[in-house]
Design a protein around this motif. Structure first.
Motif, mmCIF file in Angstrom:
data_model
loop_
_atom_site.group_PDB
_atom_site.id
_atom_site.type_symbol
_atom_site.label_atom_id
_atom_site.label_comp_id
_atom_site.label_asym_id
_atom_site.label_seq_id
_atom_site.Cartn_x
_atom_site.Cartn_y
_atom_site.Cartn_z
ATOM 1 N N ASP A 40 17.099 1.161 -0.092
ATOM 2 C CA ASP A 40 18.143 1.663 0.789
ATOM 3 C C ASP A 40 18.174 3.191 0.790
ATOM 4 N N LYS A 41 17.981 3.777 -0.375
ATOM 5 C CA LYS A 41 17.953 5.229 -0.477
ATOM 6 C C LYS A 41 16.790 5.801 0.327
ATOM 7 N N LEU A 42 15.639 5.165 0.259
ATOM 8 C CA LEU A 42 14.468 5.591 1.018
ATOM 9 C C LEU A 42 14.719 5.497 2.524
ATOM 10 N N ILE A 43 15.332 4.415 2.948
ATOM 11 C CA ILE A 43 15.641 4.245 4.371
ATOM 12 C C ILE A 43 16.593 5.353 4.826
ATOM 13 N N GLY A 44 17.600 5.680 4.002
ATOM 14 C CA GLY A 44 18.525 6.765 4.332
ATOM 15 C C GLY A 44 17.812 8.106 4.444
ATOM 16 N N LEU A 45 16.902 8.370 3.512
ATOM 17 C CA LEU A 45 16.140 9.619 3.559
ATOM 18 C C LEU A 45 15.268 9.688 4.808
ATOM 19 N N LYS A 46 14.640 8.582 5.157
ATOM 20 C CA LYS A 46 13.809 8.562 6.361
ATOM 21 C C LYS A 46 14.635 8.867 7.598
ATOM 22 N N SER A 47 15.812 8.251 7.705
ATOM 23 C CA SER A 47 16.643 8.481 8.894
ATOM 24 C C SER A 47 17.132 9.928 8.933
ATOM 25 N N SER A 48 17.514 10.487 7.786
ATOM 26 C CA SER A 48 17.969 11.886 7.784
ATOM 27 C C SER A 48 16.815 12.830 8.110
ATOM 28 N N MET A 49 15.611 12.506 7.641
ATOM 29 C CA MET A 49 14.453 13.335 7.975
ATOM 30 C C MET A 49 14.152 13.263 9.474
ATOM 31 N N LEU A 50 14.299 12.094 10.079
ATOM 32 C CA LEU A 50 14.093 11.976 11.527
ATOM 33 C C LEU A 50 15.129 12.795 12.284
ATOM 34 N N GLN A 51 16.383 12.748 11.826
ATOM 35 C CA GLN A 51 17.433 13.540 12.472
ATOM 36 C C GLN A 51 17.130 15.027 12.351
ATOM 37 N N LEU A 52 16.700 15.454 11.161
ATOM 38 C CA LEU A 52 16.380 16.869 10.969
ATOM 39 C C LEU A 52 15.214 17.307 11.851
ATOM 40 N N SER A 53 14.198 16.444 11.956
ATOM 41 C CA SER A 53 13.060 16.813 12.809
ATOM 42 C C SER A 53 13.489 16.881 14.270
ATOM 43 N N ASP A 54 14.377 15.982 14.703
ATOM 44 C CA ASP A 54 14.894 16.047 16.071
ATOM 45 C C ASP A 54 15.661 17.353 16.290
ATOM 46 N N ARG A 55 16.514 17.719 15.345
ATOM 47 C CA ARG A 55 17.307 18.949 15.461
ATOM 48 C C ARG A 55 16.408 20.180 15.497
ATOM 49 N N THR A 56 15.404 20.215 14.609
ATOM 50 C CA THR A 56 14.520 21.378 14.609
ATOM 51 C C THR A 56 13.738 21.464 15.920
ATOM 52 N N GLY A 57 13.346 20.356 16.473
ATOM 53 C CA GLY A 57 12.654 20.350 17.764
ATOM 54 C C GLY A 57 13.554 20.908 18.861
ATOM 55 N N LYS A 58 14.821 20.468 18.876
ATOM 56 C CA LYS A 58 15.764 20.965 19.881
ATOM 57 C C LYS A 58 16.023 22.457 19.696
ATOM 58 N N LEU A 59 16.149 22.881 18.417
ATOM 59 C CA LEU A 59 16.369 24.306 18.152
ATOM 60 C C LEU A 59 15.179 25.144 18.589
ATOM 61 N N ARG A 60 13.990 24.677 18.398
ATOM 62 C CA ARG A 60 12.797 25.399 18.831
ATOM 63 C C ARG A 60 12.776 25.535 20.359
ATOM 64 N N GLU A 61 13.096 24.419 21.026
ATOM 65 C CA GLU A 61 13.144 24.472 22.495
ATOM 66 C C GLU A 61 14.190 25.485 22.963
ATOM 67 N N ARG A 62 15.355 25.459 22.342
ATOM 68 C CA ARG A 62 16.430 26.382 22.714
ATOM 69 C C ARG A 62 16.023 27.836 22.442
ATOM 70 N N ALA A 63 15.348 28.041 21.292
ATOM 71 C CA ALA A 63 14.888 29.395 20.956
ATOM 72 C C ALA A 63 13.863 29.878 21.978
ATOM 73 N N CYS A 64 12.987 29.005 22.417
ATOM 74 C CA CYS A 64 11.994 29.379 23.433
ATOM 75 C C CYS A 64 12.683 29.752 24.745
ATOM 76 N N VAL A 65 13.672 28.965 25.144
ATOM 77 C CA VAL A 65 14.398 29.237 26.388
ATOM 78 C C VAL A 65 15.118 30.582 26.283
ATOM 79 N N LEU A 66 15.796 30.808 25.131
ATOM 80 C CA LEU A 66 16.506 32.082 24.931
ATOM 81 C C LEU A 66 15.541 33.268 24.936
ATOM 82 N N GLN A 67 14.404 33.069 24.299
ATOM 83 C CA GLN A 67 13.413 34.157 24.259
ATOM 84 C C GLN A 67 12.915 34.466 25.668
ATOM 85 N N GLU A 68 12.670 33.433 26.473
ATOM 86 C CA GLU A 68 12.224 33.639 27.843
ATOM 87 C C GLU A 68 13.306 34.368 28.652
#
Length: 189
Positions: free
Chosen positions: A132-160
């Motif tokens: 269960d702990k592993l499943i929780g870590l996997k889901s939080s890692m997926l959420q973090l990767s989604d957030r970092t992807g969105k932040l990168r996109e936003r940073a690119c838009v702001l930079q442009e």
């Protein structure tokens, strides 16, 4: 106890059983003696109405004894090889069975010892907890990767946008300088 020692012990045990069985089983000679004693004492047998010289089959005693001996030897000669083969096969099977019994008992003892040290239910609960702990870590890692992807996109838009604003500023500045140059040139003329 090693496997070879186990096999040797099983063979000894089977030999002892054979010796006991052979010691208890009456021989064919003993059977003939018993039948003769019954014929000589007809009061002991159930067929007391027969003459002492005759048997149930109606043959004289001498012929009957020859018949019994010849029949016995013929039957034994006919079935002896089969019985020997069956005897060998049974001995092999008994040895294998005893070896397997010993192996199973040692494995059972090992399993009981292992169960005594660590409870199976406890191991399952610990495994489920960490799963269960592993499943929780996997889901939080997926959420973090989604957030970092969105932040990168936003940073690119702001930079442009900033680059576009900077270009517009530079263009305005260049126009402003050009206009000043024109005004200065007009004033000078």
């Amino acid at each position: 106890m090693t496997r070879n020692e186990t096999i040797a012990a099983v063979k000894r045990k089977i030999q002892q059983q054979k010796d006991l069985a052979e010691g208890r089983a009456p021989s064919s000679e003993e059977k003939l003696k018993k039948e003769k004693s019954i014929e000589e004492n007809p009061s002991q047998s159930s067929s007391s109405t027969l003459l002492p010289q005759q048997t149930v089959s109606g043959l004289p005693r001498e012929n009957r004894e020859k018949f019994v001996v010849l029949s016995s030897s013929g039957i034994l000669n006919h079935y002896a090889p089969t019985f020997r083969n069956i005897k060998k096969d049974l001995e092999r099977l008994n040895i294998r069975q005893e070896v397997l019994t010993v192996d199973i008992s040692t494995e059972s003892a090992k399993l009981k010892e292992a169960n005594a040290h660590v409870s199976l239910e406890e191991m399952i609960s610990v495994t489920n907890y960490y799963r269960d702990k592993l499943i929780g870590l996997k889901s939080s890692m997926l959420q973090l990767s989604d957030r970092t992807g969105k932040l990168r996109e936003r940073a690119c838009v702001l930079q442009e946008q900033k680059q576009a604003e900077a270009l517009v500023r530079e263009a305005k500045r260049a126009q402003h300088l050009a206009r000043e140059q024109q005004l200065i040139a007009k004033n000078d003329s």
